[in-house]
Enzyme design. Sequence first.
Site, PDB file in Angstrom:
ATOM      1  N   GLY A   1       1.010  -1.328   0.112  1.00 18.36           N
ATOM      2  CA  GLY A   1       0.095  -0.002   0.024  1.00 18.36           C
ATOM      3  C   GLY A   1       0.783   1.154  -0.072  1.00 18.36           C
ATOM      4  O   GLY A   1       1.805   1.235  -0.576  1.00 18.36           O
ATOM      5  N   LEU A   2       0.279   2.312   0.701  1.00 18.49           N
ATOM      6  CA  LEU A   2       0.958   3.382   0.653  1.00 18.49           C
ATOM      7  C   LEU A   2       1.260   4.148  -0.604  1.00 18.49           C
ATOM      8  O   LEU A   2       2.392   4.729  -0.876  1.00 18.49           O
ATOM      9  CB  LEU A   2       2.176   3.559   1.705  1.00 18.49           C
ATOM     10  CG  LEU A   2       2.189   3.013   3.229  1.00 18.49           C
ATOM     11  CD1 LEU A   2       3.526   3.204   3.793  1.00 18.49           C
ATOM     12  CD2 LEU A   2       1.348   4.042   3.723  1.00 18.49           C
ATOM     13  N   CYS A   3       0.443   4.062  -1.516  1.00 19.76           N
ATOM     14  CA  CYS A   3       0.736   4.522  -2.882  1.00 19.76           C
ATOM     15  C   CYS A   3      -0.730   5.382  -3.518  1.00 19.76           C
ATOM     16  O   CYS A   3      -1.109   4.916  -4.625  1.00 19.76           O
ATOM     17  CB  CYS A   3       0.787   3.378  -3.932  1.00 19.76           C
ATOM     18  SG  CYS A   3      -0.083   1.871  -3.745  1.00 19.76           S
ATOM     19  N   GLY A   4      -1.180   6.182  -2.612  1.00 21.99           N
ATOM     20  CA  GLY A   4      -2.330   6.937  -2.748  1.00 21.99           C
ATOM     21  C   GLY A   4      -3.523   6.034  -3.123  1.00 21.99           C
ATOM     22  O   GLY A   4      -3.832   4.971  -2.424  1.00 21.99           O
TER      23      GLY A   4
END
Length: 293
Positions: A88-91
């Site tokens: 994750g952590l990709c908008g």
Amino acid sequence: MAGQLKEVRNRIKSVQSTQQITKAMKMVSAAKLRRAQDSITQMRPYARKLQEMLSNIVSSIEGGMTMALAEERTVEKVLLIVVTSDRGLCGGYNANLIKLTKSTIAEKYEAQWKKGNVAIWNIGKKGFEGLNKSGYKTDATFKDIYLHLNFEAVQEAAQAAMKAFENKEFDAIEIIYSEFKNAATQEYTAERFLPIPKVNKVAGKKKSDFIFEPAKEELIAELMPKILNTQLFKAVLDGSASEHGARMTAMDKASENANELLKSLKISYNRARQAAITTELTEIVSGAAALQG
């Protein structure tokens, strides 16, 4: 007052630590993006030309020759190959792909979905987790491809899809992925995989005339699977570049937000410290006045 100052200091330290992490993740994603971008930039013209050539050949063939991978059938059973990321952590990258998958089912395959005839193969863990939680029929066989991303691993998934189509397990197969444009822009798309689409005939346009060597049947039987393998591999490379671009952009925005928050916290800290100093001075002056009185 001292407790308030300590709390603000702790928040400042926490935001600074988070900012260090987001900056590091941005740098890592930028390095990975350069490699992924080089791969898809080199691959895309080749894959598109192969796909165009295959569609032209399929469209030009007439007569009694049958092609299992180009057979148009009544769509009763559908397979969606959804390409997301492992992390994750990709908008909104993964959320947008999951949203596109749901809207594709609702708009194009609602009747098949109600009959339980829509299957989903996931490439990437996030899509598998998100769709599985939403109650969709998902398959985890190929979800770990990104752990060892190479042509052979993607080819295995493509060949399994082709075999399932030939065996009439599915009547239509689509790939849902993100086409990489640049670090800040990705185009989320649903692309037809099987049956092989034909080129739309333009009125007055002369039909392509191909000379086949070796025999037509032998050439097409050899060519079709290789081009389809390349098509899926291009989609996965597009997804990889899109993921790193989206993560780099998201971490850059997070670092900027951390800067703004730090400014606000430092202003709050300075105000609280000034208030504490003013209070102490007031108490000293009051005490001195009391002693003199």
